[in-house]
Design an enzyme around this catalytic site. Structure first.
Site, mmCIF file in Angstrom:
data_model
loop_
_atom_site.group_PDB
_atom_site.id
_atom_site.type_symbol
_atom_site.label_atom_id
_atom_site.label_comp_id
_atom_site.label_asym_id
_atom_site.label_seq_id
_atom_site.Cartn_x
_atom_site.Cartn_y
_atom_site.Cartn_z
ATOM 1 N N SER A 183 0.883 -1.186 0.000
ATOM 2 C CA SER A 183 0.000 0.000 0.000
ATOM 3 C C SER A 183 0.908 1.220 0.000
ATOM 4 O O SER A 183 2.058 1.138 0.465
ATOM 5 C CB SER A 183 -0.836 -0.010 1.280
ATOM 6 N N TYR B 260 -1.927 -0.749 10.558
ATOM 7 C CA TYR B 260 -2.074 -1.025 9.119
ATOM 8 C C TYR B 260 -0.830 -0.551 8.360
ATOM 9 O O TYR B 260 -0.251 -1.294 7.549
ATOM 10 C CB TYR B 260 -3.340 -0.340 8.585
HETATM 11 N N1 LIG Z 1 -8.613 -0.528 -1.616
HETATM 12 C C1 LIG Z 1 -7.510 0.209 -1.516
HETATM 13 O O1 LIG Z 1 -7.524 1.417 -1.745
HETATM 14 C C2 LIG Z 1 -6.215 -0.439 -1.126
HETATM 15 C C3 LIG Z 1 -5.054 0.337 -1.164
HETATM 16 C C4 LIG Z 1 -3.835 -0.238 -0.828
HETATM 17 C C5 LIG Z 1 -3.781 -1.567 -0.469
HETATM 18 N N2 LIG Z 1 -4.928 -2.299 -0.433
HETATM 19 C C6 LIG Z 1 -4.802 -3.704 -0.043
HETATM 20 O O2 LIG Z 1 -5.448 -4.494 -0.996
HETATM 21 C C7 LIG Z 1 -5.840 -5.734 -0.397
HETATM 22 C C8 LIG Z 1 -7.295 -6.018 -0.727
HETATM 23 O O3 LIG Z 1 -8.111 -5.077 -0.040
HETATM 24 P P1 LIG Z 1 -9.470 -4.498 -0.620
HETATM 25 O O4 LIG Z 1 -9.313 -3.047 -0.701
HETATM 26 O O5 LIG Z 1 -9.869 -5.247 -1.826
HETATM 27 O O6 LIG Z 1 -10.458 -4.768 0.612
HETATM 28 P P2 LIG Z 1 -11.638 -5.826 0.816
HETATM 29 O O7 LIG Z 1 -12.646 -5.709 -0.258
HETATM 30 O O8 LIG Z 1 -12.085 -5.611 2.231
HETATM 31 O O9 LIG Z 1 -10.907 -7.237 0.672
HETATM 32 C C9 LIG Z 1 -10.138 -7.800 1.684
HETATM 33 C C10 LIG Z 1 -10.028 -9.284 1.396
HETATM 34 O O10 LIG Z 1 -9.167 -9.869 2.375
HETATM 35 C C11 LIG Z 1 -9.765 -11.074 2.819
HETATM 36 N N3 LIG Z 1 -9.328 -11.391 4.180
HETATM 37 C C12 LIG Z 1 -9.388 -10.623 5.284
HETATM 38 N N4 LIG Z 1 -8.950 -11.313 6.350
HETATM 39 C C13 LIG Z 1 -8.599 -12.549 5.895
HETATM 40 C C14 LIG Z 1 -8.106 -13.716 6.505
HETATM 41 N N5 LIG Z 1 -7.867 -13.790 7.821
HETATM 42 N N6 LIG Z 1 -7.862 -14.806 5.734
HETATM 43 C C15 LIG Z 1 -8.088 -14.774 4.407
HETATM 44 N N7 LIG Z 1 -8.569 -13.697 3.758
HETATM 45 C C16 LIG Z 1 -8.839 -12.600 4.505
HETATM 46 C C17 LIG Z 1 -11.267 -10.837 2.750
HETATM 47 O O11 LIG Z 1 -11.957 -12.077 2.565
HETATM 48 P P3 LIG Z 1 -12.818 -12.853 3.671
HETATM 49 O O12 LIG Z 1 -13.416 -11.834 4.585
HETATM 50 O O13 LIG Z 1 -13.831 -13.601 2.852
HETATM 51 O O14 LIG Z 1 -11.839 -13.767 4.337
HETATM 52 C C18 LIG Z 1 -11.371 -10.002 1.476
HETATM 53 O O15 LIG Z 1 -11.505 -10.832 0.348
HETATM 54 C C19 LIG Z 1 -5.562 -5.575 1.105
HETATM 55 O O16 LIG Z 1 -4.313 -6.172 1.413
HETATM 56 C C20 LIG Z 1 -5.473 -4.081 1.260
HETATM 57 O O17 LIG Z 1 -4.712 -3.714 2.397
HETATM 58 C C21 LIG Z 1 -6.137 -1.780 -0.744
#
Ligand SMILES: NC(=O)c1ccc[n+]([C@@H]2O[C@H](COP(=O)([O-])OP(=O)(O)OC[C@H]3O[C@@H](n4cnc5c(N)ncnc54)[C@H](OP(=O)(O)O)[C@@H]3O)[C@@H](O)[C@H]2O)c1
Length: 255
Positions: A146, A159
């Site tokens: 990130s 985070y």
């Molecule tokens: N959106 C942004 O702007 C952004 C920016 C920088 C980085 N990121 C990173 O991108 C990644 C995806 O995030 P997102 O934005 O797409 O958010 P999201 O829609 O909330 O997705 C998070 C995913 O992580 C899974 N997860 C959470 N805890 C878990 C566990 N204990 N075991 C297995 N899976 C788990 C969730 O699935 P389940 O709940 O079904 O397990 C879900 O599929 C994350 O690492 C986040 O930090 C996002």
């Protein structure tokens, strides 16, 4: 386009039940990979797998909790049994956040974020790397960090620290993986609207932040596809230990 083809490859995407992970799974499948979609919510994963097969791709939903070693080893055994070999590509994408002033957060808040976002990447990376080495697979691992790995943000200390850890862990994994032909890189996305941040991005503070992004907007999921395909395909064959920032110039915000 053959440079970016993933035909005959298999890919594991953690956190594929929503947001960016769901999108990454579709992109890898569209490029020709058989995709293992993994997370805790099986109902969501079955939907994702159905969507992929509707588009002519191949997907296998697998239940995975990245905070549990037994769950991770179980998932890798299931993959080996179902596909007959380990994955060529692993996208370490699972992540979560708990907001609050660091001095007010509980140990449980801190540990939950670090265990999922940082230790989870190490845990899946460790077992995934060992499975690749054992089968002689020269694989590619992409860790989702990130821009908070590179800067600070109020009320998200755990985070940001977890993501800084993912960024540095990527270099260590790359260093140790290279002798086995395993490449490890990271992507640091800026802000993309998903379940992890939609409340914040829709708020007044989120709107103020949007104006600090050099390009004055948040990203669209498709704008991560180039970095993802570069790092997972032959196109990135001489890349390891790199972190690609895809943030519309957000990190350029002047001090
Ligand atoms: N959106 C942004 O702007 C952004 C920016 C920088 C980085 N990121 C990173 O991108 C990644 C995806 O995030 P997102 O934005 O797409 O958010 P999201 O829609 O909330 O997705 C998070 C995913 O992580 C899974 N997860 C959470 N805890 C878990 C566990 N204990 N075991 C297995 N899976 C788990 C969730 O699935 P389940 O709940 O079904 O397990 C879900 O599929 C994350 O690492 C986040 O930090 C996002």
């Amino acid at each position: 386009m053959s440079l970016f083809s993933l035909a005959n490859k298999t890919a594991l995407v953690t956190g594929a039940s929503s947001g960016l992970g769901r999108h990454f799974a579709q992109v890898l499948a569209d490029a020709g990979a058989t995709v293992v979609v993994a997370a805790r919510r099986m109902d969501r994963l079955e939907e994702v797998a159905a969507e992929i097969s509707k588009r002519g791709g191949k997907a296998l939903p697998i239940e995975l909790d990245v905070t549990s070693d037994a769950s991770v080893t179980g998932a890798f055994s299931e993959i080996k049994e179902a596909l007959g070999r380990p994955c060529d590509i692993i996208i370490n994408n699972s992540g979560m956040s708990r907001e609050g002033w660091y001095r007010e957060q509980s140990e449980d808040d801190w540990n939950a974020v670090i265990d999922t976002n940082l230790t989870g990447v190490w845990r899946v990376g460790k077992h995934g790397t060992n499975a690749m080495i054992e089968a002689g697979v020269k694989g590619a691992i992409v860790n989702i960090a990130s821009i908070t790995a590179h800067r600070t943000q109020l009320m998200t200390a755990a985070y940001c620290v977890s993501k800084a850890g993912v960024d540095h862990l990527t270099r260590h994994m790359a260093l140790e993986g290279a002798r086995y032909g395993i490449r490890v890189n990271a992507i640091s996305p800026g802000y993309y609207k998903t379940a992890i941040n939609d409340d914040y991005l829709d708020s007044e503070a989120g709107e103020a932040m949007r104006k600090r992004v050099a390009m004055r907007r948040f990203g669209e999921y498709r704008e991560l596809d180039g970095a993802l395909l570069l790092l997972t395909s032959e196109a990135g064959s001489y890349m390891t230990g790199s972190t690609i920032v895809v943030d519309g110039g957000h990190l350029l915000a002047p001090l």
